[in-house]
Design a protein around this motif. Sequence first.
Motif, mmCIF file in Angstrom:
data_model
loop_
_atom_site.group_PDB
_atom_site.id
_atom_site.type_symbol
_atom_site.label_atom_id
_atom_site.label_comp_id
_atom_site.label_asym_id
_atom_site.label_seq_id
_atom_site.Cartn_x
_atom_site.Cartn_y
_atom_site.Cartn_z
ATOM 1 N N ASP A 136 8.651 3.918 -21.827
ATOM 2 C CA ASP A 136 9.422 4.764 -20.925
ATOM 3 C C ASP A 136 9.372 4.244 -19.494
ATOM 4 N N THR A 137 10.529 4.034 -18.908
ATOM 5 C CA THR A 137 10.616 3.648 -17.493
ATOM 6 C C THR A 137 11.709 4.465 -16.828
ATOM 7 N N LYS A 138 11.648 4.539 -15.524
ATOM 8 C CA LYS A 138 12.741 5.081 -14.717
ATOM 9 C C LYS A 138 12.611 4.561 -13.304
ATOM 10 N N ILE A 139 13.733 4.578 -12.603
ATOM 11 C CA ILE A 139 13.767 4.104 -11.221
ATOM 12 C C ILE A 139 13.835 5.321 -10.317
ATOM 13 N N CYS A 140 12.893 5.398 -9.382
ATOM 14 C CA CYS A 140 12.796 6.526 -8.457
ATOM 15 C C CYS A 140 12.961 6.034 -7.023
ATOM 16 N N ASN A 141 13.440 6.916 -6.167
ATOM 17 C CA ASN A 141 13.545 6.650 -4.732
ATOM 18 C C ASN A 141 12.438 7.409 -4.017
ATOM 19 N N PHE A 142 11.722 6.721 -3.140
ATOM 20 C CA PHE A 142 10.630 7.317 -2.385
ATOM 21 C C PHE A 142 10.833 7.047 -0.900
ATOM 22 N N VAL A 143 10.417 7.998 -0.067
ATOM 23 C CA VAL A 143 10.387 7.805 1.379
ATOM 24 C C VAL A 143 8.958 8.078 1.838
ATOM 25 N N VAL A 144 8.318 7.058 2.399
ATOM 26 C CA VAL A 144 6.939 7.159 2.872
ATOM 27 C C VAL A 144 6.921 6.883 4.364
ATOM 28 N N TRP A 145 6.255 7.751 5.104
ATOM 29 C CA TRP A 145 6.094 7.582 6.548
ATOM 30 C C TRP A 145 4.666 7.125 6.794
ATOM 31 N N ALA A 146 4.519 5.950 7.373
ATOM 32 C CA ALA A 146 3.198 5.386 7.648
ATOM 33 C C ALA A 146 2.985 5.331 9.150
ATOM 34 N N ASN A 178 9.606 12.347 0.709
ATOM 35 C CA ASN A 178 10.607 12.732 -0.273
ATOM 36 C C ASN A 178 10.558 11.769 -1.452
ATOM 37 N N TYR A 179 10.907 12.286 -2.626
ATOM 38 C CA TYR A 179 11.120 11.404 -3.768
ATOM 39 C C TYR A 179 12.181 12.019 -4.669
ATOM 40 N N GLU A 180 12.921 11.154 -5.319
ATOM 41 C CA GLU A 180 13.959 11.565 -6.263
ATOM 42 C C GLU A 180 13.819 10.697 -7.510
ATOM 43 N N TYR A 219 9.227 3.800 5.164
ATOM 44 C CA TYR A 219 9.555 2.950 4.028
ATOM 45 C C TYR A 219 10.474 3.707 3.081
ATOM 46 N N HIS A 220 11.589 3.102 2.730
ATOM 47 C CA HIS A 220 12.512 3.645 1.739
ATOM 48 C C HIS A 220 12.419 2.716 0.534
ATOM 49 N N PHE A 221 11.833 3.217 -0.545
ATOM 50 C CA PHE A 221 11.595 2.406 -1.729
ATOM 51 C C PHE A 221 12.496 2.826 -2.878
ATOM 52 N N LYS A 222 12.863 1.862 -3.672
ATOM 53 C CA LYS A 222 13.419 2.080 -5.000
ATOM 54 C C LYS A 222 12.432 1.386 -5.926
ATOM 55 N N ILE A 223 11.682 2.186 -6.692
ATOM 56 C CA ILE A 223 10.580 1.666 -7.495
ATOM 57 C C ILE A 223 10.810 1.995 -8.971
ATOM 58 N N ARG A 224 10.619 0.980 -9.807
ATOM 59 C CA ARG A 224 10.646 1.203 -11.259
ATOM 60 C C ARG A 224 9.233 1.603 -11.665
ATOM 61 N N ILE A 225 9.111 2.822 -12.179
ATOM 62 C CA ILE A 225 7.811 3.297 -12.640
ATOM 63 C C ILE A 225 7.797 3.284 -14.163
ATOM 64 N N LYS A 226 6.591 3.168 -14.703
ATOM 65 C CA LYS A 226 6.435 3.080 -16.146
ATOM 66 C C LYS A 226 5.353 4.060 -16.571
ATOM 67 N N ARG A 227 5.654 4.834 -17.571
ATOM 68 C CA ARG A 227 4.700 5.812 -18.091
ATOM 69 C C ARG A 227 3.632 5.079 -18.910
ATOM 70 N N GLY A 262 0.813 -1.219 0.000
ATOM 71 C CA GLY A 262 0.000 0.000 0.000
ATOM 72 C C GLY A 262 0.843 1.263 0.000
ATOM 73 N N ALA A 263 1.956 1.258 0.739
ATOM 74 C CA ALA A 263 2.829 2.427 0.797
ATOM 75 C C ALA A 263 3.511 2.661 -0.548
ATOM 76 N N ALA A 264 3.889 1.594 -1.242
ATOM 77 C CA ALA A 264 4.503 1.731 -2.568
ATOM 78 C C ALA A 264 3.501 2.314 -3.560
ATOM 79 N N GLU A 265 2.284 1.820 -3.531
ATOM 80 C CA GLU A 265 1.239 2.358 -4.416
ATOM 81 C C GLU A 265 0.935 3.818 -4.066
ATOM 82 N N PHE A 266 0.910 4.126 -2.778
ATOM 83 C CA PHE A 266 0.672 5.490 -2.329
ATOM 84 C C PHE A 266 1.764 6.424 -2.841
ATOM 85 N N ALA A 267 3.024 5.982 -2.778
ATOM 86 C CA ALA A 267 4.144 6.809 -3.236
ATOM 87 C C ALA A 267 3.997 7.161 -4.713
ATOM 88 N N VAL A 268 3.642 6.187 -5.530
ATOM 89 C CA VAL A 268 3.496 6.430 -6.965
ATOM 90 C C VAL A 268 2.286 7.325 -7.239
#
Length: 131
Positions: A102-112, A123-125, A76-84, A39-45
Amino acid sequence: MAYWWPSVCVLLLFGLLSAWCESSEQIDPFLMIWVDEIGAAEFAVQEYNNESEDDYVVLRKETVETKIQMAAGLMYHFKIRIKRTWCRKGETINSVCAFSYDTKICNFVVWAKVWLEGMHLLNYECPATWS
């Protein structure tokens, strides 16, 4: 003297039953963390979609790496591959919405905060360009 043991048995049985009822209602904390992780990964995206200036919706393709830190909740500190996708923001997203290449790998920080049922994207990068 032989009359006290039925009372002890009844009290012991009552104690065991109440302990069993309490423990059967509890959620396994590891299962809860795993469900919250998805859920946190989906929330980040989703929050990335809300904040980015991209005209197209992105979806999570895969979670590459996850680190969990316990600090007044779960961090949660995620490294997620997102796809357009080819869906523009504001359109209804459905199963017909096709992915672009198109894809890229992003870093997300989610506080639950599990006890408050709230999540915050801290944060996200993401790289500026798509690959």
